[in-house]
Design an enzyme around this catalytic site. Structure first.
Site, mmCIF file in Angstrom:
data_model
loop_
_atom_site.group_PDB
_atom_site.id
_atom_site.type_symbol
_atom_site.label_atom_id
_atom_site.label_comp_id
_atom_site.label_asym_id
_atom_site.label_seq_id
_atom_site.Cartn_x
_atom_site.Cartn_y
_atom_site.Cartn_z
ATOM 1 N N ASP A 67 0.817 -1.214 0.000
ATOM 2 C CA ASP A 67 0.000 0.000 0.000
ATOM 3 C C ASP A 67 0.851 1.264 0.000
ATOM 4 O O ASP A 67 0.500 2.259 -0.652
ATOM 5 C CB ASP A 67 -0.926 0.002 1.217
ATOM 6 C CG ASP A 67 -2.047 -1.021 1.096
ATOM 7 O OD1 ASP A 67 -2.368 -1.401 -0.038
ATOM 8 O OD2 ASP A 67 -2.591 -1.429 2.138
ATOM 9 N N ARG A 160 11.353 13.151 22.952
ATOM 10 C CA ARG A 160 10.163 13.012 23.781
ATOM 11 C C ARG A 160 8.929 12.916 22.900
ATOM 12 O O ARG A 160 9.005 13.044 21.673
ATOM 13 C CB ARG A 160 10.031 14.187 24.753
ATOM 14 C CG ARG A 160 9.815 15.547 24.085
ATOM 15 C CD ARG A 160 9.893 16.675 25.095
ATOM 16 N NE ARG A 160 9.598 17.966 24.490
ATOM 17 C CZ ARG A 160 8.389 18.514 24.467
ATOM 18 N NH1 ARG A 160 7.359 17.871 25.026
ATOM 19 N NH2 ARG A 160 8.188 19.690 23.907
ATOM 20 N N CYS A 193 -7.289 2.981 7.280
ATOM 21 C CA CYS A 193 -5.871 2.968 7.646
ATOM 22 C C CYS A 193 -5.679 3.603 9.026
ATOM 23 O O CYS A 193 -6.220 3.129 10.019
ATOM 24 C CB CYS A 193 -5.068 3.692 6.562
ATOM 25 S SG CYS A 193 -3.286 3.477 6.700
ATOM 26 N N TYR A 194 -4.913 4.675 9.108
ATOM 27 C CA TYR A 194 -4.611 5.327 10.389
ATOM 28 C C TYR A 194 -5.900 5.761 11.083
ATOM 29 O O TYR A 194 -6.041 5.650 12.304
ATOM 30 C CB TYR A 194 -3.700 6.530 10.103
ATOM 31 C CG TYR A 194 -2.956 7.101 11.291
ATOM 32 C CD1 TYR A 194 -3.192 6.660 12.590
ATOM 33 C CD2 TYR A 194 -1.987 8.089 11.099
ATOM 34 C CE1 TYR A 194 -2.488 7.197 13.662
ATOM 35 C CE2 TYR A 194 -1.282 8.620 12.163
ATOM 36 C CZ TYR A 194 -1.546 8.184 13.443
ATOM 37 O OH TYR A 194 -0.852 8.719 14.498
ATOM 38 N N ALA A 196 -8.858 4.381 11.002
ATOM 39 C CA ALA A 196 -9.499 3.241 11.664
ATOM 40 C C ALA A 196 -8.790 2.900 12.965
ATOM 41 O O ALA A 196 -9.435 2.552 13.964
ATOM 42 C CB ALA A 196 -9.511 2.028 10.726
#
Length: 321
Positions: A67, A160, A193-194, A196
């Protein structure tokens, strides 16, 4: 489809992907086609060279990888109206690719392309840029970035994990202030993708809509929202004195967002064109396969066309035990 000039991009560092690129290059050149071949990856972007070297319109791009390789191709080729045949060679999930089994018989695939025996999915894309100045008369101060999956505004630091505070305006109306890991603005294609993973909704890729999803918000009231495709989403970083907040496009760094700047996201006029070879393609079948949804556990059949239910098979019952 004419096959006079073609791009073949293979996944960087993957021997099988490169081997199949060479196989298709040889077969296409034997048919009199001009082929441009190159690797595509995190540090390899062959498309500017491909486009600059083309002496005529490009008929097709064959993209061999996963992908991520397809997303890179879409960002470069969508505005050039180049259709993409993406095949899962060296990929993992493969939401956007055709299965490798359909790709093995080179002559059959080429004959199908020449004979127009395929379908084309047109996928909505987003574009984003940085702006400064007044809301009414904004000034664009960056390149325009494209994505097929999502735009992401989030901080990044070497030593961080900074929390972001982002204000969002939609069509000139202030909506909310989000404190958390960032904000996603996604297409229906990117909703699996992200988005979900951030508990956003899954949208059918045939739709035109924009999904805004906060990433790990510190407020339980922060929720995803689905917008009409004509909406314009403006995002401001608040109080980022160390200039950590960045714009990411399909997971690739776009640019740093400096104080006083905002990100403007809207639907792009460009559309990705993905070729489908599968005659039984189903988006819901893809969800079942890729997300490992169970589907039905006990299979029923209608009897004599009257809507009655027949007894389940023993094998179906065995699956439920």
């Amino acid at each position: 489809m004419q096959l006079k000039q073609i791009i073949i991009a293979h996944k960087s560092g993957h021997p099988a992907s490169k081997a199949w690129a060479e196989t298709y290059t040889k077969a296409l050149e034997e048919r009199g086609c001009r082929v441009m071949v190159g690797p595509s990856g995190v540090s390899d972007n062959p498309y500017p060279v491909f486009l600059a070297s083309a002496h005529a319109s490009i008929d097709l791009a064959i993209v061999l990888g996963g992908d991520g390789t397809v997303l890179a191709a879409a960002r470069q080729l969508a505005c050039e109206n180049v259709p993409i045949l993406a095949v899962n060679v060296g990929g993992h999930l493969g939401f956007l690719t055709e299965p490798f089994e359909l790709f093995k018989d080179v002559e059959v695939v080429l004959d199908r392309l020449i004979g127009d025996r395929y379908a084309v999915q047109r996928r909505m894309m987003l574009e984003a840029c940085l702006q400064e100045g007044s809301r009414r008369y904004p000034e664009q101060v960056s390149d325009t970035f494209l994505c097929l999956n999502e735009m992401c505004v989030k901080p990044a630091s070497i030593d961080r994990m900074p929390t972001s505070v982002l204000e969002m305006e939609i069509d000139g109306q202030m909506v909310d202030q989000f404190q958390g890991d960032g904000l996603l603005v996604a297409t229906p294609t990117g909703s699996t993708c992200y988005t979900a993973s951030a508990n956003g909704p899954i949208l059918h890729p045939g739709m035109e809509a924009i999904v805004v999803t906060p990433i790990c918000p510190l407020s339980l009231s922060s929720r995803p929202i689905v917008l009409p495709p004509g909406s314009v989403v403006n995002i401001w970083p608040v109080g980022d004195r160390e200039v950590n907040t960045k714009l990411w496009t399909d997971g690739v760094l776009g640019t740093t967002i400096w104080p006083g700047q905002r990100v403007a996201v809207r639907m792009s006029r460009c559309q990705a064109q993905l070729i489908v070879l599968r005659e039984d393609y189903s988006f819901y079948g893809t969800l079942r396969e890729k997300l490992q949804w169970a589907g039905t556990r006990v299979h029923f059949e209608t009897e004599n066309g009257n809507g009655g239910l027949a007894d389940s098979t023993d094998s179906a019952w065995e699956e439920t035990r």
